[in-house]
Enzyme design. Sequence first.
Site, PDB file in Angstrom:
ATOM      1  N   ASP A   1       1.202  -1.407   0.611  1.00 32.61           N
ATOM      2  CA  ASP A   1      -0.228   0.362   0.068  1.00 32.61           C
ATOM      3  C   ASP A   1       1.051   1.078  -0.041  1.00 32.61           C
ATOM      4  O   ASP A   1       1.854   1.534   0.754  1.00 32.61           O
ATOM      5  CB  ASP A   1      -0.886   0.093   1.119  1.00 32.61           C
ATOM      6  CG  ASP A   1      -1.849   1.247   1.422  1.00 32.61           C
ATOM      7  OD1 ASP A   1      -2.081   1.515   0.679  1.00 32.61           O
ATOM      8  OD2 ASP A   1      -1.689   2.015   2.565  1.00 32.61           O
TER       9      ASP A   1
ATOM     10  N   ASP B   1      -0.252   4.871   1.229  1.00 31.64           N
ATOM     11  CA  ASP B   1      -0.014   6.169   2.425  1.00 31.64           C
ATOM     12  C   ASP B   1      -0.636   5.504   3.348  1.00 31.64           C
ATOM     13  O   ASP B   1      -0.827   4.203   3.835  1.00 31.64           O
ATOM     14  CB  ASP B   1      -1.664   6.868   2.335  1.00 31.64           C
ATOM     15  CG  ASP B   1      -1.934   7.611   0.837  1.00 31.64           C
ATOM     16  OD1 ASP B   1      -1.475   8.457   0.861  1.00 31.64           O
ATOM     17  OD2 ASP B   1      -2.301   6.999  -0.230  1.00 31.64           O
TER      18      ASP B   1
END
Length: 454
Positions: free
Chosen positions: A16, A18
Amino acid sequence: MQQHFSLADCDVVGFDLDHTLCRYHLPQSARLIYDSFAQYLVTEKGYDEDLLILAPDSLDFCCKGLVLDIEEGNFLKLAEDGTVLRASHGTKSMTLEEVLENYGRREWKHFNTVSGMVSRTAKYYLYDNYFDLPGALLCARVVDSLDQHDGQKKYDFWKDMVAAIQHNYKISAFKEDCGMYFPGVKNHPDKYLQRCPESVKKWLKQLKNAGKILLLITSSHSDYCRLLCEQVLGNDFEEYFDILITNALKPGFFSHTPNQRPFRTLENDEEQEALLSLDKPGWYSQGNAIQLYDLLKKMTGKLDPKVVYFGDSMHSDIFPARHYSNWETVFILEELLGDKGTVPAKAESEPLEKKGKYEEDQLEVPYFVSKQWGSFFMDRLPGLENGEETLVHTWSCKCISTYSTIAIPSLEAIADLPLDYRFTRFSSNSPATAGYYPSPPRALLPNEDSVTMK
């Protein structure tokens, strides 16, 4: 299942973006997110202007794992069996008597649906990541405000909150400089974003040199993704990854079929026509895990390539990657830093002259341990009628050991380890502390006094 987990055994390593590969300066980013939502509610929806004023210590309310009971305006901290450990109405903590009066010593009415899918509905919202948490504080203050002015018993503010989120985070917002959030990060990236430590960049290259396929799967749109990656990894960021997938719309990326969520190509950050299949590495938008896995089979030449995915959200990353795709999952949990009572060191690549530049609006240490809500991992369940109180795991803690392979505070924590390092994984046969690296949270250790009830 084996007791140990090693990156050396994985063919594919996914990330991922963020709060995983890209870490934020939490106090500053929290304030920006809060302000961006509050500004919209006040100017567009006519809410009280007092919402725009934020006391520095009010972010203490923010605690991952809280559930908002939307109609009641109550925030709940749940035990692993679904009983309510603590609650607040708006920002105001309920007393033990009020908790028992409202919720008793039984499973919360929506626990069955929320726990089965780590889900959200029109009746409740689960706050499980740092993008969400400032919204929890704002919703709590909205409840306070409505109580003060209208004396409401049922609440109808949620549609306005959703509109505020959509206004600030919609796909076109970055390009149009819409709302406050994207313009804020664009204009002051150093204020909000931490540079990726050199050790992590070296580790990503090491993974690639060892023959691993590297994925980036983010729900951020391609233009914001590019800004973040250039800022934290450098202008050559695309060289770190074989496949980049933006606007992935997780958790739907994992749960939807190719027909429901096809991949799309991008031109100048605009999505193009849907693809019937995914045939080669590259940068894509939207998509689904099924067609991605078909491509990974081709790329690895294996029928069953082993994938590990690193993420910070139980709802969007960890639960769906494990539940729908049966991938190994590494949960990034910054609370493991706060639980030690330490503050993460500044990223080593940050120039000295930049340190302290924004200290005038530094809030307290990021909200790792909330005084109002207590430990993320454990809490005391008070005894009935002066009986003994018992120490119980929170529902958030239970989710970690159920759906994560291991949990770490940051990528930096494992970047210097050899790729064949053997981590002890979470499993039903191991102690509850087994899967945390480099060490379990203090609250889970026996005879620990750090878990306090007010």
